[in-house]
Design a protein around this motif. Structure first.
Motif, mmCIF file in Angstrom:
data_model
loop_
_atom_site.group_PDB
_atom_site.id
_atom_site.type_symbol
_atom_site.label_atom_id
_atom_site.label_comp_id
_atom_site.label_asym_id
_atom_site.label_seq_id
_atom_site.Cartn_x
_atom_site.Cartn_y
_atom_site.Cartn_z
ATOM 1 N N PHE A 37 -15.166 45.115 -49.177
ATOM 2 C CA PHE A 37 -14.995 44.862 -47.756
ATOM 3 C C PHE A 37 -14.441 43.454 -47.561
ATOM 4 O O PHE A 37 -14.839 42.527 -48.252
ATOM 5 C CB PHE A 37 -16.328 45.015 -47.022
ATOM 6 C CG PHE A 37 -16.877 46.412 -47.101
ATOM 7 C CD1 PHE A 37 -16.419 47.390 -46.249
ATOM 8 C CD2 PHE A 37 -17.839 46.737 -48.044
ATOM 9 C CE1 PHE A 37 -16.913 48.673 -46.325
ATOM 10 C CE2 PHE A 37 -18.334 48.024 -48.128
ATOM 11 C CZ PHE A 37 -17.875 48.994 -47.266
ATOM 12 N N SER A 38 -13.528 43.314 -46.610
ATOM 13 C CA SER A 38 -12.877 42.024 -46.392
ATOM 14 C C SER A 38 -13.643 41.154 -45.401
ATOM 15 O O SER A 38 -13.140 40.134 -44.960
ATOM 16 C CB SER A 38 -11.451 42.232 -45.898
ATOM 17 O OG SER A 38 -11.464 42.926 -44.670
ATOM 18 N N VAL A 39 -14.843 41.555 -45.039
ATOM 19 C CA VAL A 39 -15.664 40.778 -44.119
ATOM 20 C C VAL A 39 -16.911 40.305 -44.854
ATOM 21 O O VAL A 39 -17.335 40.902 -45.826
ATOM 22 C CB VAL A 39 -16.059 41.601 -42.874
ATOM 23 C CG1 VAL A 39 -14.846 41.944 -42.051
ATOM 24 C CG2 VAL A 39 -16.804 42.852 -43.267
ATOM 25 N N SER A 40 -17.461 39.209 -44.362
ATOM 26 C CA SER A 40 -18.702 38.724 -44.949
ATOM 27 C C SER A 40 -19.700 38.464 -43.830
ATOM 28 O O SER A 40 -19.322 38.084 -42.714
ATOM 29 C CB SER A 40 -18.459 37.454 -45.756
ATOM 30 O OG SER A 40 -17.950 36.438 -44.938
ATOM 31 N N PRO A 41 -20.978 38.669 -44.100
ATOM 32 C CA PRO A 41 -21.996 38.447 -43.074
ATOM 33 C C PRO A 41 -22.079 36.977 -42.667
ATOM 34 O O PRO A 41 -22.182 36.100 -43.526
ATOM 35 C CB PRO A 41 -23.288 38.892 -43.753
ATOM 36 C CG PRO A 41 -22.857 39.772 -44.870
ATOM 37 C CD PRO A 41 -21.539 39.248 -45.306
ATOM 38 N N VAL A 42 -21.997 36.716 -41.370
ATOM 39 C CA VAL A 42 -22.045 35.339 -40.871
ATOM 40 C C VAL A 42 -23.145 35.120 -39.839
ATOM 41 O O VAL A 42 -23.484 33.982 -39.543
ATOM 42 C CB VAL A 42 -20.686 34.912 -40.257
ATOM 43 C CG1 VAL A 42 -19.619 34.817 -41.320
ATOM 44 C CG2 VAL A 42 -20.264 35.846 -39.150
ATOM 45 N N VAL A 43 -23.710 36.188 -39.288
ATOM 46 C CA VAL A 43 -24.767 36.064 -38.286
ATOM 47 C C VAL A 43 -26.094 36.358 -38.971
ATOM 48 O O VAL A 43 -26.250 37.389 -39.621
ATOM 49 C CB VAL A 43 -24.540 37.031 -37.107
ATOM 50 C CG1 VAL A 43 -25.620 36.856 -36.054
ATOM 51 C CG2 VAL A 43 -23.184 36.825 -36.495
ATOM 52 N N ARG A 44 -27.036 35.422 -38.824
ATOM 53 C CA ARG A 44 -28.331 35.546 -39.492
ATOM 54 C C ARG A 44 -29.448 35.569 -38.464
ATOM 55 O O ARG A 44 -29.376 34.891 -37.443
ATOM 56 C CB ARG A 44 -28.559 34.350 -40.422
ATOM 57 C CG ARG A 44 -27.495 34.158 -41.458
ATOM 58 C CD ARG A 44 -27.572 32.807 -42.137
ATOM 59 N NE ARG A 44 -28.856 32.515 -42.741
ATOM 60 C CZ ARG A 44 -29.141 32.671 -44.030
ATOM 61 N NH1 ARG A 44 -28.214 33.118 -44.847
ATOM 62 N NH2 ARG A 44 -30.339 32.385 -44.487
ATOM 63 N N VAL A 45 -30.481 36.346 -38.776
ATOM 64 C CA VAL A 45 -31.659 36.397 -37.919
ATOM 65 C C VAL A 45 -32.887 36.592 -38.810
ATOM 66 O O VAL A 45 -32.844 37.348 -39.775
ATOM 67 C CB VAL A 45 -31.538 37.517 -36.852
ATOM 68 C CG1 VAL A 45 -31.524 38.881 -37.461
ATOM 69 C CG2 VAL A 45 -32.616 37.417 -35.818
ATOM 70 N N ALA A 46 -33.944 35.853 -38.504
ATOM 71 C CA ALA A 46 -35.197 35.993 -39.237
ATOM 72 C C ALA A 46 -36.025 37.082 -38.562
ATOM 73 O O ALA A 46 -36.077 37.159 -37.335
ATOM 74 C CB ALA A 46 -35.957 34.679 -39.252
ATOM 75 N N VAL A 47 -36.650 37.937 -39.372
ATOM 76 C CA VAL A 47 -37.468 39.026 -38.834
ATOM 77 C C VAL A 47 -38.865 38.970 -39.445
ATOM 78 O O VAL A 47 -39.038 38.535 -40.586
ATOM 79 C CB VAL A 47 -36.838 40.407 -39.106
ATOM 80 C CG1 VAL A 47 -35.538 40.560 -38.365
ATOM 81 C CG2 VAL A 47 -36.633 40.648 -40.583
ATOM 82 N N GLU A 48 -39.829 39.392 -38.632
ATOM 83 C CA GLU A 48 -41.204 39.511 -39.111
ATOM 84 C C GLU A 48 -41.910 40.548 -38.254
ATOM 85 O O GLU A 48 -41.556 40.745 -37.086
ATOM 86 C CB GLU A 48 -41.937 38.172 -39.040
ATOM 87 C CG GLU A 48 -42.086 37.625 -37.635
ATOM 88 C CD GLU A 48 -42.768 36.268 -37.602
ATOM 89 O OE1 GLU A 48 -43.035 35.699 -38.657
ATOM 90 O OE2 GLU A 48 -43.018 35.791 -36.486
ATOM 91 N N PRO A 49 -42.882 41.245 -38.824
ATOM 92 C CA PRO A 49 -43.632 42.208 -38.003
ATOM 93 C C PRO A 49 -44.570 41.469 -37.063
ATOM 94 O O PRO A 49 -45.017 40.356 -37.361
ATOM 95 C CB PRO A 49 -44.406 43.025 -39.041
ATOM 96 C CG PRO A 49 -44.556 42.114 -40.202
ATOM 97 C CD PRO A 49 -43.335 41.241 -40.212
ATOM 98 N N THR A 50 -44.853 42.077 -35.919
ATOM 99 C CA THR A 50 -45.769 41.428 -34.977
ATOM 100 C C THR A 50 -47.184 41.358 -35.553
ATOM 101 O O THR A 50 -47.905 40.413 -35.280
ATOM 102 C CB THR A 50 -45.790 42.156 -33.621
ATOM 103 O OG1 THR A 50 -46.056 43.536 -33.847
ATOM 104 C CG2 THR A 50 -44.468 42.002 -32.902
ATOM 105 N N LYS A 51 -47.552 42.354 -36.375
ATOM 106 C CA LYS A 51 -48.834 42.319 -37.078
ATOM 107 C C LYS A 51 -48.557 42.059 -38.556
ATOM 108 O O LYS A 51 -47.795 42.814 -39.175
ATOM 109 C CB LYS A 51 -49.586 43.644 -36.924
ATOM 110 C CG LYS A 51 -50.078 43.914 -35.514
ATOM 111 C CD LYS A 51 -51.054 45.067 -35.467
ATOM 112 C CE LYS A 51 -50.372 46.359 -35.860
ATOM 113 N NZ LYS A 51 -51.235 47.536 -35.719
ATOM 114 N N PRO A 52 -49.123 41.018 -39.137
ATOM 115 C CA PRO A 52 -48.868 40.713 -40.553
ATOM 116 C C PRO A 52 -49.216 41.855 -41.507
ATOM 117 O O PRO A 52 -48.617 41.974 -42.569
ATOM 118 C CB PRO A 52 -49.758 39.500 -40.823
ATOM 119 C CG PRO A 52 -49.956 38.867 -39.490
ATOM 120 C CD PRO A 52 -49.962 40.002 -38.510
#
Length: 122
Positions: A37-52
């Motif tokens: 693919f000629s695209v690369s990921p540039v947008v990042r987001v951190a994720v976590e569950p609401t309950k650990p």
């Protein structure tokens, strides 16, 4: 035996193939090249569950998302934070929607961060 041009469905193969692969019974067969693919990921987001306690379900959902979308990247930081990287903001929205459906638990996500990269060439 499946002749050329036909489709076949395999169950359970996902534990052996991560994103792509070539299945054959011929020892001399060459593997089919993976798509580039000629695209690369540039947008990042951190994720976590609401309950650990739902963290294992989130991680399982992330692995399913990675198998489904070849343009998504997952980074686990040294702090244990899970970061999802996507190609653009719309792609990120779709990935987060899919992730919520795949893991089945409420997810808290950070604000999207765009990675800027510059290269100097001579």
């Amino acid at each position: 035996d499946v002749p050329c041009g036909n489709l076949v469905g395999l169950v359970g193969i996902d534990q052996y193939l991560v994103k792509s692969g070539t299945l054959t019974t011929d020892v001399d067969a060459s593997p089919i090249a993976t798509m580039k693919f000629s695209v690369s990921p540039v947008v990042r987001v951190a994720v976590e569950p609401t309950k650990p306690s739902d963290l294992p379900k989130l991680v399982q959902g992330i692995h399913r998302l990675l198998k489904a979308d070849p343009c998504v990247l997952h980074v686990q930081e040294e702090s244990g934070e899970h970061v999802i990287c996507a190609v653009g903001e719309l792609h990120l929205e779709i990935c987060m929607k899919d992730l919520r459906e795949l893991c089945g638990v409420p997810i808290h996500q950070s604000e999207p961060v765009v990675s800027y990269r510059e290269t100097v060439t001579a």
